[in-house]
Design an enzyme around this catalytic site. Sequence first.
Site, PDB file in Angstrom:
ATOM      1  CD  GLN A 168      -3.198  -0.447   2.367  1.00 34.42           C
ATOM      2  OE1 GLN A 168      -3.122  -1.528   3.247  1.00 34.42           O
ATOM      3  NE2 GLN A 168      -3.777   0.587   2.296  1.00 34.42           N
ATOM      4  CG  HIS A 169       0.110   3.591   2.424  1.00 33.99           C
ATOM      5  ND1 HIS A 169      -1.228   4.310   2.232  1.00 33.99           N
ATOM      6  CD2 HIS A 169       0.317   2.828   3.421  1.00 33.99           C
ATOM      7  CE1 HIS A 169      -1.647   3.562   3.285  1.00 33.99           C
ATOM      8  NE2 HIS A 169      -0.759   2.812   4.136  1.00 33.99           N
TER       9      HIS A 169
ATOM     10  CG  ASP B  18       0.149  -4.892   1.633  1.00 30.86           C
ATOM     11  OD1 ASP B  18      -0.800  -3.957   1.813  1.00 30.86           O
ATOM     12  OD2 ASP B  18       1.325  -4.792   1.786  1.00 30.86           O
TER      13      ASP B  18
END
Length: 476
Positions: A78-79, A231
């Site tokens: 992520q991110h 994820d």
Amino acid sequence: MAEQRVVIGFDSSTQSTKALAVDLDTGTVLGQGRAPHTVSTGAGRESDPEQWWRALAQAAAATGWADRAAAVSIAGQQHGLVTLDASGASVRPALLWNDVRSAPQAAGLQAAIGAAELARRTGSVPTAAFTVPKWAWLRANEPAAAERVAAVRLPHDFLTERLTGEAVTDRGDASGTGWWGPDGYDKDVLDRIGLDPALLPQVLAPGTRAGVVRPGTALREGTPVASGTGDNMAAALGLGLLPGQPVLSLGTSGTVYAVGRTRPADPTGTVAGFADALGAWLPLACTLNCTLAVDRFAVLLGRGRDEVEDGGTAVVLPYLDGERTPDLPGASGLVHGLRHDTTPGQLLQAAYDGAAHALLAALDGVLRAGGADPAGDEPLLLIGGGARGQAWQRTVLRLSGRAVQVPDAQELVALGAAAQAAALLTGEPADAVARRWRTAHGPVLDPVEKDEDALMRIGDTLRRAGALQGAPAEDR
């Protein structure tokens, strides 16, 4: 005899890409592949997206099913901020979730809009881990690079687009950016950071096909590709998670989450109000320092991972890379309460305790945020790289007071992606596929009495150490 149908799920994580070839009907893993990634050290944490693409091809080939999979899907860390130019090439290395240089930009966004308002709009109060302050950091520190950006993607978006040619994402991963809410991309937030929404991918509805594999990749041309997800959302799918079942994941980062029926909006920022990959929510708390931080303490102490000892009063806050929960991006590791009779094994156990503390302290808030009862007796599902470690299991049992279930299935992120791929072919929801595969089945460890003394020592040390860790002591 019916032809065997096989799907491939990918997990493009911080350290590597994993691929699982899975029998659609039984959930049996028929082939596996893995290829490593390189992450920068020093002030930031960056990674070249091109190596993710190469690693995906290597991992796919290693499964033995790349040329005959019936469907595929990609889950990713992520991110991460992936910036592409007009030709689709990376403008610069991706800024990863554990790059905390954007802490000032996160604080500035909170000051400009307000934590409660950000939580209401996007479900979360963005910290330096989120994508939104990373873009603001790029514009402030590398304006020439920002000017060249023609597309902004998350890691799983980037790989899905490379595979299919389609600029798409899903609601789960989009919810971790800090610029998406239930009504779509938030124009005011994007205006504040100077990001044109035309640079962002289309958010697909749950269960939607992203496209098909285009020519010239490691996978068979024309293979259907699911939307993919982040994820944590993929791991929830991989477990076939039902609302209210708590999960604690022990990896490079640590996470605790549960599928929720109600939309979270925690103004304190402890609980991130993510969407799941279906139509529900995934309230989640995350720490930057988990297994790698504890392993580092083991190396420093000259001990094996499980060479811990009971007793002692030392407290370790293993914030070796700053910290996200609590929100202390400038923090460093702290050891408090050493005595002449403190042993290396006790100090290592204190590192385990310090890493687990923040996650378990957030567990009740995670469950409440999703509309579940924190007093429920559901076992805590323990997953991730540390889940099978005896020291981790004993620590979680001791500090949670809950029964702990350790699923037999491994690589749950890749399994969740495989369930997404299978759902394209069967018409089932992806979590129902995983439940049919019995991925969460595993031994249940009986609860033990909660170690309230250790929890109080850690909490008290954290409050009093606030000024050392970059926050006023009275605020912690």
